[in-house]
Scaffold this active site. Structure first.
Site, PDB file in Angstrom:
ATOM      1  N   GLU A   1      -4.048  -6.917  13.235  1.00 52.04           N
ATOM      2  CA  GLU A   1      -3.555  -6.755  11.873  1.00 52.04           C
ATOM      3  C   GLU A   1      -2.070  -6.410  11.842  1.00 52.04           C
ATOM      4  O   GLU A   1      -1.318  -6.908  11.018  1.00 52.04           O
ATOM      5  CB  GLU A   1      -4.357  -5.656  11.173  1.00 52.04           C
TER       6      GLU A   1
ATOM      7  N   ASP B   1       0.794  -1.233   0.000  1.00 52.55           N
ATOM      8  CA  ASP B   1       0.000   0.000   0.000  1.00 52.55           C
ATOM      9  C   ASP B   1       0.824   1.280   0.000  1.00 52.55           C
ATOM     10  O   ASP B   1       1.256   1.759  -1.042  1.00 52.55           O
ATOM     11  CB  ASP B   1      -0.993  -0.025   1.172  1.00 52.55           C
TER      12      ASP B   1
END
Length: 887
Positions: free
Chosen positions: A857, A633
């Site tokens: 996460e 990302d």
């Protein structure tokens, strides 16, 4: 949706503007209209000047060139004859130009149409899985499952039109107004921790859910038999987490069943709104019956008083079930146990009345929604039993209902079998890990297996027009309807399939149950389009689509994702399992097509270089344009995107893919493929080539290459907010000084020789706390980087800019373990770093799990706390393999 039919379906065209928020729709329409305000300033000004010149000529009365030629022709003489000749030549030339333009435009249109069609046409290679592999006839033990990971508890069949079951609950009177109805896993609903304590991915599971003062335990067991997937039973136990019994809460459970086609449900109602049972029939399930047993106290058999309500209607759509029940909770009822004071509660309409009756009288066209509400005092247990008619047909003795003590015995035997298989597979007890650490490993595995879902539907695809940036000029089309059996990264935040996550997921699942991994990989390879592309994010079906913002629905056929599915494939090659080998033989044509697409479509500016397509444009609000297809990302790439970029991590992924495909071809006896891929694999693994393209001498590490400057920062500029300011030195083609995970990829994927002169500098960087080392794992971006911990925009916090991620730390542990077991100058150091890094990573995940009850996460490199979404029992479950030292 009117999508493509069969393998050749081109898919229905869908306007991109219809899928975007209104604020962005005008921007897209402007880009599609060359005469709109979206045209470039230079073209707008040129058009404006031309228009002014034409108007000026008309005002002055000056004849146009054609008028003067006509006047000369009328007067005769040489001018006339020359004018005729020139006119004829001009007309002939114009005809040629028009014809050429027409042919060119038609050729371009045909090419665009061809590309668009191929983007939404399924690949012609034979499937990797047998026909009807998900049916009860072929895989009866996998037909039913907890394949709805986005709900707290529910089951369905692996079918395009499944029978679905689920649970909702609400604590009555806890807060004024309508009680909070719990159904789908939501990031911010205050429920938690929750997750599977045990789940074998096949036949049973036990989950604990903490909701304020309540503790729910959901359990299920499947029992084989018949031709339709057998029986299954649920048990839901609700207890108070507070001491004392003076204020025990009143709780409603809502058990429901939903059909999505021609299934028939016939409820048999008893006294006071209580369903005796629900009879049903469908072509896939045959005859079946659902029975809600009388509630009891936990561990008891004596019935407990409950109040019942029932509701029956047509299926409003799976994404609308929660809202429909909320809207119907509008009537007050009294819960009045014998000898106790009555209490009011909100309930569903109290009679079994068919709502929204369809023309057929049964609502079969759109399916049915039948829900039973039972309300009672905590603590209690309730069981729901599903019985398959074919499991009882022709048997010498009737099967005893899987309930009560029989259900308890079945659960206990499954738990014991799970523990034995777990220790045999991962050997955590043998390695000396504590019981608490073993429990973490069991929860990591169970959460991953309990997060496997079955999805069916059509995704939206934007074709690759062959020229970057042109994808906005066409409309997305619907991919043909496809199934997908896959684990999900997060039940609350990402309850759908992600390509690069799934390869990491299957590294864990494969150790536990290789058959499940073959099923999952076969489904993913079934998504291959005619060019060999697989969409990186799969949003299939109404329930999945309801959880995704419109701007992220469309998948672009030019964009890749790391080919991590090759990681479990590589493990298969080492295992020697005949079933794996048979699967790989069927899957090889598709694997080869997928790798070929990746190698060709992501080729870089020079031979043996590669570049991720799909970087964000250099918008004034972005500190560094993101590269979503890479999976990393916002990891810093070249500050100014260009076609000159060379991406190190992508080259390493392609090198790994070539190596795995060659090994697979050789084992399968595919001589032609091995001969074709062998030279490519050798070239990509040659360190001289890697050095030439990616070794940055001035940085002392491997790096990306592109048009870059460090002199970028976000500064406030009212009223726009934060905008990017580029200073000196100006961007130029150079190596990108973004030290972090990308820098380590040649080592992470074990592409370096143990004697490589580059291995030592990478270990230095990895072990330096000023750069990547932290007490909690390796940072994604060096603390010394100017991008470390920086927001990428005013509202876009750092993601891969310092946080510790388990998937890459697992790759690092595997690489250190690998080099620590090979002779070379860095063997001892690699082994030492492996031991220390494993202690840091496993220790921090365990502490955070003990504190919060969740796997996260990502983890902070500063204090180790869990960050991002939770529960994240996708690739964070790799902590189990780290504990087992299984790489």
């Amino acid at each position: 949706a009117g999508g493509g039919s069969g393998a050749g379906g081109a898919g229905r065209q869908v306007r991109l503007t219809d899928l975007r928020p209104p604020g962005r729709r005008a921007q897209v329409e402007a880009k599609q209209d060359p005469g709109s305000i979206a045209a470039s300033p230079s073209s707008r000004n040129a058009g404006l000047r031309a228009g002014m010149a034409r108007g000026e000529r008309r005002r002055r009365g000056a004849p146009a060139d054609g008028t003067r030629t006509t006047e000369r022709a009328v007067r005769g003489g040489p001018a006339r004859r020359g004018g005729e000749a020139r006119g004829s030549a001009w007309r002939a030339a114009l005809g040629v130009v028009v014809l050429a333009l027409a042919l060119g435009l038609s050729g371009c249109w045909l090419l665009a149409w061809h590309r668009a069609r191929r983007a939404v046409t399924l690949h012609s290679a034979p499937p990797a899985l047998p026909p009807d592999s998900s049916s009860p006839a072929v895989a009866p033990d996998l037909f039913w499952g907890t394949y709805r990971p986005h709900v707290y508890f529910g089951m369905k069949t692996r079918s395009p039109k499944p029978l679905l079951t689920g649970l909702m609950w609400a604590q009555q009177g806890a807060t004024p107004g309508t009680p909070k109805l719990r159904h789908t896993c939501e990031q911010g609903d205050g429920v938690g921790p929750y997750g599977w304590e045990f789940h074998d991915g096949l036949s049973f599971g036990r989950q604990h859910i903490h909701d304020g003062a309540l503790r729910l335990t959901t359990e299920f067991v499947k029992r084989p038999g018949g031709q339709h997937g057998g029986d299954w039973s649920w048990r839901v136990t609700v207890e108070s987490q507070t001491s004392g019994t003076s204020a025990l809460p009143l709780v409603s459970l809502f058990f429901y069943v939903v059909t999505d086609g021609k299934e028939v449900l016939v409820p048999e109602v008893g006294a006071k709104g209580q369903l005796k049972f629900i009879s049903g029939h469908s072509s896939e399930l045959g005859d079946f019956r659902l029975t809600l047993m009388a509630p009891t106290n936990p561990g008891d058999t004596a019935p407990k008083y409950g109040s019942y309500n029932v509701f029956w209607s047509s299926n409003p759509g799976l994404a609308l079930l929660t809202e429909m029940v909320k809207s119907r909770l509008n009537s007050w009822f009294q819960h009045r146990p014998p000898g106790a004071s009555p209490e009011r509660y909100l309930g569903l309409p109290g009679s079994l009345k068919w709502e929204d009756r369809g023309p057929s009288g049964q609502g079969q066209g759109q399916g049915q929604f039948l829900i039973q509400q039972v309300t009672l005092k905590v603590p209690f247990s309730v069981e729901l039993v599903f019985e398959s008619g074919s499991a009882r047909a022709g048997g010498s003795q009737p099967l005893e209902q899987l309930a009560g003590s029989l259900l308890t015995q079945a659960l206990e035997s499954r738990v014991e079998a799970f523990r034995e298989h777990f220790e045999k597979t991962f050997k955590l007890k043998e390695k000396g890990l504590s019981p608490e650490e073993q429990a973490l490993g069991q929860a990591a595995l169970s959460g991953l297996l309990g997060g496997i879902g079955y999805f069916y539907g059509q995704s939206l695809v934007l074709a690759d027009m062959g020229v970057e940036g042109s994808e906005q000029k066409v409309d997305p089309a619907l991919f043909p309807p496809v199934p997908l059996f896959t684990a999900v990264p997060s039940r609350s935040f990402f309850p759908r399939g992600f390509l690069w996550d799934e390869g990491f997921h299957q590294l864990v699942v494969q150790r536990w149950d290789p058959r499940l991994t073959r099923e999952v990989l076969g489904h993913w390879l079934g998504l291959l389009n005619a060019d060999g592309w697989i969409g990186r994010e799969q949003v299939l079906g109404d329930e999945a689509r309801a959880r995704v913002p419109p701007e992220f629905l469309v998948q672009r056929a030019a964009h890749a994702n790391p080919p991590t599915l090759l990681l479990p494939i590589a493990h298969m090659l080492k295992g020697g399992d005949p079933a794996d080998f048979a699967f790989l033989r069927r899957a090889f044509p598709r694997l080869r097509a997928w790798f070929s697409w990746l190698h060709k479509s992501q080729a870089g500016p020079v031979p043996l270089s590669y570049r991720w397509r799909g970087r964000d444009p250099a918008l004034p609000t972005l500190l560094n344009p993101k590269t979503l297809p890479s999976g990393l990302d916002d990891y810093p790439r070249a500050s100014h995107p260009s076609a000159s970029e060379r991406h190190l991590d992508l080259r390493c992924w392609v090198a790994l893919g070539a190596r795995v495909l060659v090994q697979l071809a050789e084992q399968l006896g595919e001589a032609e493929a091995a001969a074709e891929l062998g030279p490519l694999a050798a070239s990509l693994e040659a360190e001289e080539s890697l050095d030439e393209l990616h070794w940055a001498t001035e940085l002392g590490v491997f790096a990306d290459f592109g048009n870059h400057t460090r002199a970028v920062q976000l500064k406030p500029r009212p009223p726009q907010g934060l905008v990017r300011v580029v200073g000196r030195p100006h961007p130029r083609l150079q190596y990108v000084d973004a030290l972090g995970y990308v820098s380590l990829f040649p080592m992470l994927l074990r592409l370096l020789d143990p004697n490589s002169p580059r291995l030592g500098p990478l270990l230095d960087i990895l072990a330096d706390s000023r750069h990547l080392w932290s007490p909690f794992g390796l940072r994604s971006l060096a603390a010394s980087s100017p991008f470390y911990g920086q927001h990428n925009s005013e509202h876009d916090p750092p993601y891969w800019r310092g946080a510790v991620w388990l998937n890459v730390n697992y790759l690092a542990l595997g690489a250190l373990y690998h080099y620590g077991h090979l002779e070379g100058p860095h063997q001892a150091r690699a082994a030492k770093l492996h031991s220390e890094l494993r202690t840091n990573v496993v220790g921090n995940v365990w502490r955070q799990y003990q504190t919060t009850g969740f796997l996260w996460e990502q983890y902070s490199d500063r204090d180790g706390r869990g960050m991002g979404c939770r529960p994240f029992q996708g690739w964070t479950s790799l902590v189990l393999l780290a504990m087992a030292e299984d790489y």
